[in-house]
Design a protein around this motif. Structure first.
Motif, PDB file in Angstrom:
ATOM      1  N   GLU A  10      48.649  37.954 -38.276  1.00 27.56           N
ATOM      2  CA  GLU A  10      48.574  36.897 -37.271  1.00 27.56           C
ATOM      3  C   GLU A  10      49.316  35.682 -37.793  1.00 27.56           C
ATOM      4  OE1 GLU A  10      45.279  34.059 -35.011  1.00 27.56           O
ATOM      5  OE2 GLU A  10      44.611  35.657 -36.345  1.00 27.56           O
ATOM      6  N   GLY A  11      50.249  35.189 -36.997  1.00 31.39           N
ATOM      7  CA  GLY A  11      50.972  33.977 -37.346  1.00 31.39           C
ATOM      8  C   GLY A  11      50.597  32.868 -36.388  1.00 31.39           C
ATOM      9  N   THR A  12      50.339  31.673 -36.930  1.00 34.13           N
ATOM     10  CA  THR A  12      49.942  30.521 -36.122  1.00 34.13           C
ATOM     11  C   THR A  12      50.768  29.307 -36.536  1.00 34.13           C
ATOM     12  OG1 THR A  12      47.682  31.379 -36.068  1.00 34.13           O
ATOM     13  CG2 THR A  12      47.987  29.095 -35.398  1.00 34.13           C
ATOM     14  N   VAL A  13      51.322  28.629 -35.561  1.00 33.65           N
ATOM     15  CA  VAL A  13      52.131  27.443 -35.826  1.00 33.65           C
ATOM     16  C   VAL A  13      51.226  26.284 -36.237  1.00 33.65           C
ATOM     17  CG1 VAL A  13      53.667  25.724 -34.777  1.00 33.65           C
ATOM     18  CG2 VAL A  13      53.988  28.156 -34.286  1.00 33.65           C
ATOM     19  N   ILE A  14      51.636  25.608 -37.284  1.00 34.53           N
ATOM     20  CA  ILE A  14      50.952  24.403 -37.739  1.00 34.53           C
ATOM     21  C   ILE A  14      51.659  23.172 -37.185  1.00 34.53           C
ATOM     22  CG2 ILE A  14      50.330  23.011 -39.768  1.00 34.53           C
ATOM     23  CD1 ILE A  14      50.253  25.695 -41.343  1.00 34.53           C
ATOM     24  N   HIS A  15      52.996  23.180 -37.253  1.00 30.67           N
ATOM     25  CA  HIS A  15      53.810  22.051 -36.788  1.00 30.67           C
ATOM     26  C   HIS A  15      55.102  22.579 -36.193  1.00 30.67           C
ATOM     27  CE1 HIS A  15      56.095  18.314 -36.763  1.00 30.67           C
ATOM     28  NE2 HIS A  15      57.047  18.945 -37.407  1.00 30.67           N
ATOM     29  N   ALA A  16      55.444  22.122 -35.003  1.00 35.37           N
ATOM     30  CA  ALA A  16      56.709  22.483 -34.363  1.00 35.37           C
ATOM     31  C   ALA A  16      57.468  21.200 -34.054  1.00 35.37           C
ATOM     32  CB  ALA A  16      56.460  23.283 -33.093  1.00 35.37           C
ATOM     33  N   GLY A  17      58.426  20.861 -34.906  1.00 33.51           N
ATOM     34  CA  GLY A  17      59.214  19.647 -34.725  1.00 33.51           C
ATOM     35  C   GLY A  17      60.608  19.967 -34.200  1.00 33.51           C
ATOM     36  N   ARG A  18      61.424  18.924 -34.100  1.00 30.13           N
ATOM     37  CA  ARG A  18      62.793  19.108 -33.597  1.00 30.13           C
ATOM     38  C   ARG A  18      63.694  19.801 -34.613  1.00 30.13           C
ATOM     39  NH1 ARG A  18      65.970  16.013 -30.495  1.00 30.13           N
ATOM     40  NH2 ARG A  18      66.915  15.110 -32.350  1.00 30.13           N
ATOM     41  N   ARG A  19      63.442  19.579 -35.902  1.00 32.14           N
ATOM     42  CA  ARG A  19      64.309  20.143 -36.939  1.00 32.14           C
ATOM     43  C   ARG A  19      63.646  21.226 -37.783  1.00 32.14           C
ATOM     44  NH1 ARG A  19      68.793  18.062 -35.443  1.00 32.14           N
ATOM     45  NH2 ARG A  19      69.107  15.820 -35.441  1.00 32.14           N
ATOM     46  N   THR A  20      62.338  21.116 -37.972  1.00 32.80           N
ATOM     47  CA  THR A  20      61.619  22.116 -38.758  1.00 32.80           C
ATOM     48  C   THR A  20      60.307  22.479 -38.073  1.00 32.80           C
ATOM     49  OG1 THR A  20      60.456  20.462 -40.103  1.00 32.80           O
ATOM     50  CG2 THR A  20      62.552  21.328 -40.988  1.00 32.80           C
ATOM     51  N   ALA A  21      59.805  23.635 -38.452  1.00 33.95           N
ATOM     52  CA  ALA A  21      58.497  24.089 -37.975  1.00 33.95           C
ATOM     53  C   ALA A  21      57.798  24.765 -39.141  1.00 33.95           C
ATOM     54  CB  ALA A  21      58.647  25.050 -36.801  1.00 33.95           C
ATOM     55  N   THR A  22      56.480  24.672 -39.171  1.00 31.75           N
ATOM     56  CA  THR A  22      55.703  25.354 -40.202  1.00 31.75           C
ATOM     57  C   THR A  22      54.649  26.232 -39.532  1.00 31.75           C
ATOM     58  OG1 THR A  22      54.174  23.485 -40.409  1.00 31.75           O
ATOM     59  CG2 THR A  22      56.044  23.540 -41.938  1.00 31.75           C
ATOM     60  N   ALA A  23      54.281  27.288 -40.244  1.00 33.29           N
ATOM     61  CA  ALA A  23      53.275  28.209 -39.726  1.00 33.29           C
ATOM     62  C   ALA A  23      52.519  28.831 -40.893  1.00 33.29           C
ATOM     63  CB  ALA A  23      53.925  29.303 -38.875  1.00 33.29           C
ATOM     64  N   GLU A  24      51.367  29.384 -40.559  1.00 34.38           N
ATOM     65  CA  GLU A  24      50.569  30.097 -41.554  1.00 34.38           C
ATOM     66  C   GLU A  24      50.256  31.479 -41.008  1.00 34.38           C
ATOM     67  OE1 GLU A  24      47.051  27.744 -42.135  1.00 34.38           O
ATOM     68  OE2 GLU A  24      46.383  28.004 -40.069  1.00 34.38           O
ATOM     69  N   GLY A  25      49.980  32.401 -41.918  1.00 38.84           N
ATOM     70  CA  GLY A  25      49.676  33.752 -41.480  1.00 38.84           C
ATOM     71  C   GLY A  25      48.694  34.434 -42.399  1.00 38.84           C
ATOM     72  N   LYS A  26      48.054  35.456 -41.848  1.00 39.49           N
ATOM     73  CA  LYS A  26      47.173  36.292 -42.663  1.00 39.49           C
ATOM     74  C   LYS A  26      47.370  37.736 -42.209  1.00 39.49           C
ATOM     75  CE  LYS A  26      43.226  35.408 -39.662  1.00 39.49           C
ATOM     76  NZ  LYS A  26      41.849  34.965 -39.550  1.00 39.49           N
ATOM     77  N   MET A  27      47.242  38.641 -43.160  1.00 42.51           N
ATOM     78  CA  MET A  27      47.394  40.059 -42.877  1.00 42.51           C
ATOM     79  C   MET A  27      46.115  40.780 -43.301  1.00 42.51           C
ATOM     80  SD  MET A  27      50.321  42.743 -44.066  1.00 42.51           S
ATOM     81  CE  MET A  27      49.654  43.142 -45.673  1.00 42.51           C
ATOM     82  N   LEU A  28      45.556  41.543 -42.362  1.00 44.38           N
ATOM     83  CA  LEU A  28      44.316  42.275 -42.597  1.00 44.38           C
ATOM     84  C   LEU A  28      44.566  43.771 -42.514  1.00 44.38           C
ATOM     85  CD1 LEU A  28      42.004  40.218 -40.185  1.00 44.38           C
ATOM     86  CD2 LEU A  28      42.447  39.781 -42.612  1.00 44.38           C
ATOM     87  N   ASP A  29      43.733  44.546 -43.208  1.00 49.96           N
ATOM     88  CA  ASP A  29      43.792  46.000 -43.038  1.00 49.96           C
ATOM     89  C   ASP A  29      42.902  46.401 -41.866  1.00 49.96           C
ATOM     90  OD1 ASP A  29      41.127  46.077 -43.972  1.00 49.96           O
ATOM     91  OD2 ASP A  29      41.664  46.956 -45.909  1.00 49.96           O
ATOM     92  N   ASP A  30      42.798  47.690 -41.613  1.00 52.17           N
ATOM     93  CA  ASP A  30      42.039  48.152 -40.448  1.00 52.17           C
ATOM     94  C   ASP A  30      40.521  48.050 -40.636  1.00 52.17           C
ATOM     95  OD1 ASP A  30      41.949  50.282 -42.239  1.00 52.17           O
ATOM     96  OD2 ASP A  30      43.101  51.617 -40.946  1.00 52.17           O
TER      97      ASP A  30
END
Length: 151
Positions: free
Chosen positions: A112-132
């Motif tokens: 799952e990826g989620t945006v933290i900041h979406a600006g005009r020049r840069t954007a940041t996001a965080e993610g986590k990966m889970l097993d089944d």
């Protein structure tokens, strides 16, 4: 062959198109690894894949590059959902923390990826990966550079 004008679509429209159409005729890392777009909304994307023996590292578990690729895809595509038509992005920085090994026997990995900041020049996001089983395999952050600006 797919004849869609991707430049005319917003990032959210494009990601929803990929989710619904699952285009098999467009070469991509997603096609190569068998990624699925499970959820797509503004600022958030969930992708998954089923592991296979080809994903193995020398120790026989899923190679860290597969986890990094799945996380990079989820976070980058989440950033893409925030962009207007004609504006692109690319990963500028990727930081992955590996928590535990994943098996190569067909287990489903979900990122799952989620945006933290979406600006005009840069954007940041965080993610986590889970097993089944819902166990955390890895988590990550990214910085993306926004390419071009909408008129």
């Amino acid at each position: 062959m797919t004849t869609v004008d991707f430049a005319a679509m917003t990032g959210l429209e494009l990601m929803r198109w990929v989710q619904s159409e699952r285009p098999a005729d467009i070469p991509s890392i997603g096609r190569l690894l068998g990624m699925r777009f499970d959820e797509v909304e503004h600022g958030r994307v969930v992708v998954s894949l089923d592991t296979r023996p080809d994903f193995a590292n020398p120790l026989g578990t899923v190679h860290g590059g597969i986890a990094a690729t799945l996380l990079d895809s989820a976070m980058g595509c989440a950033v893409h959902t925030t962009l207007p038509a004609g504006v692109g992005y690319t990963t500028l920085e990727l930081k992955v923390n590996y928590i535990r090994a994943a098996r190569t026997d067909g287990q489903t990995l979900t990122a799952e990826g989620t945006v933290i900041h979406a600006g005009r020049r840069t954007a940041t996001a965080e993610g986590k990966m889970l097993d089944d089983q819902g166990k955390l395999i890895a988590h990550a952050t990214t910085t993306c550079i926004v390419l071009g600006t909408a008129a």
